[in-house]
Motif scaffolding. Structure first.
Motif, PDB file in Angstrom:
ATOM      1  N   ILE A  12       1.168  77.410 -65.877  1.00  0.00           N
ATOM      2  CA  ILE A  12       1.647  77.296 -67.262  1.00  0.00           C
ATOM      3  C   ILE A  12       3.059  77.875 -67.358  1.00  0.00           C
ATOM      4  O   ILE A  12       3.961  77.303 -67.982  1.00  0.00           O
ATOM      5  N   GLY A  27       5.446  75.430 -66.002  1.00  0.00           N
ATOM      6  CA  GLY A  27       5.644  74.351 -66.973  1.00  0.00           C
ATOM      7  C   GLY A  27       6.559  74.783 -68.099  1.00  0.00           C
ATOM      8  O   GLY A  27       7.455  74.053 -68.520  1.00  0.00           O
ATOM      9  N   LEU A  28       6.347  76.034 -68.552  1.00  0.00           N
ATOM     10  CA  LEU A  28       7.175  76.555 -69.642  1.00  0.00           C
ATOM     11  C   LEU A  28       8.645  76.620 -69.232  1.00  0.00           C
ATOM     12  O   LEU A  28       9.535  76.258 -69.997  1.00  0.00           O
ATOM     13  N   LEU A  70      10.146  74.864 -67.080  1.00  0.00           N
ATOM     14  CA  LEU A  70      10.720  73.513 -67.045  1.00  0.00           C
ATOM     15  C   LEU A  70      10.943  72.989 -68.465  1.00  0.00           C
ATOM     16  O   LEU A  70      11.958  72.354 -68.748  1.00  0.00           O
ATOM     17  N   ALA A  71       9.999  73.306 -69.352  1.00  0.00           N
ATOM     18  CA  ALA A  71      10.100  72.797 -70.725  1.00  0.00           C
ATOM     19  C   ALA A  71      11.367  73.320 -71.404  1.00  0.00           C
ATOM     20  O   ALA A  71      11.996  72.620 -72.192  1.00  0.00           O
ATOM     21  N   MET A  90      14.266  71.266 -71.155  1.00  0.00           N
ATOM     22  CA  MET A  90      14.162  69.921 -71.737  1.00  0.00           C
ATOM     23  C   MET A  90      14.478  69.893 -73.224  1.00  0.00           C
ATOM     24  O   MET A  90      14.475  68.847 -73.830  1.00  0.00           O
ATOM     25  N   PHE A  91      14.746  71.044 -73.811  1.00  0.00           N
ATOM     26  CA  PHE A  91      15.177  71.061 -75.212  1.00  0.00           C
ATOM     27  C   PHE A  91      16.515  70.334 -75.311  1.00  0.00           C
ATOM     28  O   PHE A  91      17.415  70.614 -74.540  1.00  0.00           O
ATOM     29  N   ILE A 151      20.008  70.899 -80.436  1.00  0.00           N
ATOM     30  CA  ILE A 151      19.140  71.766 -81.225  1.00  0.00           C
ATOM     31  C   ILE A 151      19.360  73.225 -80.857  1.00  0.00           C
ATOM     32  O   ILE A 151      19.323  74.102 -81.692  1.00  0.00           O
ATOM     33  N   ILE A 153      22.128  74.509 -79.762  1.00  0.00           N
ATOM     34  CA  ILE A 153      23.509  74.975 -79.909  1.00  0.00           C
ATOM     35  C   ILE A 153      23.737  75.818 -81.170  1.00  0.00           C
ATOM     36  O   ILE A 153      24.448  76.819 -81.118  1.00  0.00           O
ATOM     37  N   PRO A 159      21.604  77.868 -83.100  1.00  0.00           N
ATOM     38  CA  PRO A 159      21.151  79.250 -82.936  1.00  0.00           C
ATOM     39  C   PRO A 159      21.953  80.004 -81.872  1.00  0.00           C
ATOM     40  O   PRO A 159      22.235  81.192 -82.046  1.00  0.00           O
ATOM     41  N   TRP A 165      12.609  76.363 -60.021  1.00  0.00           N
ATOM     42  CA  TRP A 165      11.712  75.371 -59.416  1.00  0.00           C
ATOM     43  C   TRP A 165      12.079  75.084 -57.968  1.00  0.00           C
ATOM     44  O   TRP A 165      11.221  75.062 -57.095  1.00  0.00           O
ATOM     45  N   ALA A 204       3.357  69.902 -66.871  1.00  0.00           N
ATOM     46  CA  ALA A 204       4.756  70.169 -67.238  1.00  0.00           C
ATOM     47  C   ALA A 204       5.254  69.119 -68.220  1.00  0.00           C
ATOM     48  O   ALA A 204       5.911  69.433 -69.209  1.00  0.00           O
ATOM     49  N   LEU A 264       3.778  69.766 -71.593  1.00  0.00           N
ATOM     50  CA  LEU A 264       4.460  70.896 -72.213  1.00  0.00           C
ATOM     51  C   LEU A 264       5.830  70.490 -72.717  1.00  0.00           C
ATOM     52  O   LEU A 264       6.253  70.850 -73.806  1.00  0.00           O
TER      53      LEU A 264
END
Lengths: 276, 433
Positions: free
Chosen positions: A106, A109-110, A112-113, A116-117, A121, A123, A125, A155, B14, B17
């Protein structure tokens, strides 16, 4: 035998077509950089060698538009980002590849996530944080760069660290190494090819980054190359000659780096390719 | 095998997520924005800290920060020098903005949204004043103007109008820009030239003339203007429709021009750069563009200045150019006004226009000999005529959205994807007519 000849011819044909398509833009940039502005568009634009070749584009870009300082800034920022990312990523990759704890996948995965933002979005904050901490217009932009470089670095390094035989580490432990020493004295040197791949990728990502740099480092003195390139136009006109010259000037240092480290880069990429 | 399964699992996890990560921010984005705005209201304390950290320059002057692009002609430098010599309380800290208009807007909006008082004065495109004033980013200037004795009639009319939002002034003109018609006086007959310069012609006449002169003197087309789908299309449509008062006729004339063989085949992707290149290389007889093209008629261009003259446009000249506004979060509003007033009034405008060759936005400066010398266009009757009849683009508190919708609707009609009636009713609806 006949069959392989045919196959070879076809391959060559495709390679040449492919190369012609991919190399052509670079070739065009190169010849445009020696053309005066009036020959880049209009009737004379298809000439390979300009009727009145000029070095003025290079002179303007280097001496008047501050491209040299921008290259310097980009180097400092990219190098700082790379070293910071390597240190943080090796430590986290070591923990992830060697220690057992709950929610490991998990966590991966986090990580990597996060990368992916969409940047648009993040920039706003990010700017607020930098503004309130008075970090705008400084090399601290490296911190923001880690949001795009760190996840992939972790990774890649986890895969490489996993390849290092456990036995090596165990014997080091028996000889009295702490976990910290094992990481920096045993695993890190062995995984150097992987580290190199990661470093190169982080460096290139930082070198090419535009959005964060253009928002957080507005001051001319601290601008990076991609942002500086975007200044080579005015309200209605794009100075193609200068942009081409700048593109050439900017490529040269990176090209030198790639040539110097060619062996390490290739071996690093191949090393990561096969999972044993 | 086990490894493969583990790997696929990990990848799919992944991905899942990441998918969550993708949808979450879209939902929280407005929240982030609103929290930023409220933070802007509340965060005056750190901003003050920043201001005190910045101030305290060596010679005891308080710095005023100006955010403006560098046009590379030394005009801003000359302005700063002039201002610093005119008083001894303030110095100027110039942050060079990008020359890319959209990028400047993004940078400003991000800074404003964070409640930043970093820039005391900002240069804004004429069409941003409405949006930024509505969002509360800009300081209304009326009370400052009143105490300084400045009148609305002192400034260029169209330019000032575009800096006005709900009856308050938020921006004063740095320099006005407006559309004009360039034409080849070595090709066009004297009679037609007089008609053009006097403004005694219609769009229809222009199309007829373009078809008539096309091909002469080595030209390949008669007329070009900006018909790509971007902000410039609104400027052009504004002129063709006489400030959107005659939408029906204006747009059908515009379509006629696009379809005419006198305009380039790819006119629907033309922006200023393509129009200017075509004119400078002697490919076209008539070209609608901004005053900057005059400066490009030089040794490098095929067409020279003595072959060219300038005429007003039939429907009026759309205003562009730049305004200066004051950041509502500025910590040094007195200093900011001192600089703003200097730049936009007689002394500053004379320096700025004569150094950079701009049209001054302060009317009194129009007769200054230095300004006239620096800008040859100002002594051309056709140019003066254009300056008299400037028109602003439609104003709105969400101009971006309005402009996008208008662009799409008009471009669709020009490219033949929709018909005139649909387009006219769409445009009228968007403009609230």
């Amino acid at each position: 035998m006949n069959k392989s000849k045919v196959f070879q011819t076809i391959s060559w044909f495709f390679i040449i077509v492919f190369l012609a398509i991919t190399v052509f833009p670079f070739f065009w940039i190169l010849i445009s950089s020696f053309k005066p502005e009036s020959e880049i568009m209009g009737a004379g634009s298809y000439r390979i060698i300009a009727a009145a070749p000029t070095l003025e584009n290079y002179i303007t870009v280097i001496f008047k538009k501050g491209m040299v300082r921008a290259i310097g800034n980009s180097f400092v920022i990219s190098a700082l980002t790379t070293s910071y990312v390597i240190v943080v990523a090796s430590m986290s990759a070591y923990i992830i590849s060697r220690f057992r704890f709950y929610g490991k996948s998990i966590l991966m995965g986090l990580i990597l996530a996060v990368s992916m933002f969409p940047q648009m979005i993040v920039i706003g904050p990010t700017f607020n944080m930098f503004y309130n901490a008075h970090l705008l217009n400084s090399y601290w932009v490296c911190l923001a760069y880690s949001t795009i470089t760190l996840p992939s670095a972790v990774w890649i390094m986890v895969t490489h660290f996993k390849q290092v035989p456990l036995a090596l580490e165990e014997s080091a432990r028996i000889d009295g190494c702490s976990a910290w020493e094992v990481l920096w004295k045993i695993i890190f040197p062995i995984a150097v090819p992987g580290v190199f791949t990661t470093a190169i990728m982080a460096f290139i990502a930082a070198w090419n980054e535009y959005m964060l740099s253009c928002t957080l480092n507005i001051d001319e003195k601290i601008q990076s190359v991609p942002v500086r390139l975007s200044y080579l136009k005015d309200e209605f006109t794009i100075f193609w000659g200068q942009i081409s010259a700048a593109a050439i000037v900017v490529v040269i240092p990176t090209l030198i780096i790639v040539l110097l480290f060619q062996k390490q880069i290739v071996s690093g990429i191949v090393n990561g390719a096969v999972k044993e | 095998m086990k490894k493969v399964i583990a790997l696929t699992l990990a990848v799919s996890m992944a991905a899942a997520l990441a998918a969550c990560g993708q949808s979450a921010p879209t939902e929280s984005a407005p929240a982030a924005v609103s929290s930023a705005t409220s933070a802007a209201a509340a965060s005056s304390q750190p901003a003050t800290a920043a201001a005190t950290a910045v101030s305290g320059s060596t010679d005891g002057r308080t710095p005023v920060t100006l955010f403006r692009a560098d046009d590379g002609n030394g005009a801003v430098e000359a302005l700063i020098k002039g201002f610093e010599a005119s008083q001894d309380k303030y110095s100027v800290n110039w942050v060079v903005a990008s020359n890319d208009t959209d990028q400047v807007r993004d940078q400003l909006n991000t800074a404003f949204l964070a409640g930043s008082g970093e820039y005391d004065l900002v240069c804004i495109d004429t069409v941003w004043a409405g949006d930024m004033a509505a969002a509360g980013y800009l300081e209304p200037l009326d009370s400052y103007m009143m105490s300084a004795g400045r009148k609305v009639s002192d400034y260029n009319k169209g330019s000032l109008q575009s800096g006005t939002y709900s009856a308050k002034t938020y921006g004063l003109p740095l320099f006005p820009d407006f559309g004009v018609l360039y034409f080849r006086k070595d090709i066009v007959s004297q009679e037609d030239a007089d008609k053009l310069i006097g403004g005694n012609y219609s769009w229809d006449d222009l199309i007829t003339m373009s078809e008539k002169y096309m091909g002469q003197g080595g030209t390949t087309s008669g007329l070009n203007f900006q018909a790509n789908q971007y902000e410039g299309l609104i400027c052009n449509a504004n002129e063709w429709t006489a400030n959107f008062t005659d939408v029906q006729n204006g747009l059908s004339e515009m379509k006629k021009a696009v379809d005419s063989k006198a305009t380039p085949e790819d006119i629907l992707v033309y922006q200023e750069d393509q129009s200017a290149t075509g004119f400078l290389n002697g490919e076209t007889v008539f070209s609608r563009n901004w005053p900057y093209v005059w400066g490009k008629l030089n040794d490098e261009s095929v067409v020279k200045k003595d072959q060219v003259d300038v005429a007003p446009l039939p429907g009026g000249s759309c205003i562009g150019g730049w305004l200066i506004g004051m950041n509502a979060n500025s910590k040094n509003k007195e200093g900011a006004w001192a600089l703003l007033d200097y730049i936009t009034s007689l002394d500053g405008q004379v320096i700025f226009s004569s150094t950079g060759g701009y049209v001054p936005g302060f009317n009194e400066a129009l007769n200054n000999p230095d300004v006239l010398k620096a800008n040859e266009l100002l002594s051309k009757p056709g140019f003066k005529k254009a300056l008299e009849n400037t028109i602003a683009r439609p104003s709105s508190d969400d101009y971006n959205k309005l402009s996008d919708a208008l662009q799409i609707s008009i471009h669709k009609y020009l490219s033949g994807e929709s018909d005139l009636d649909t387009c006219v009713s769409e445009v009228n609806k968007l403009l609230g007519k």
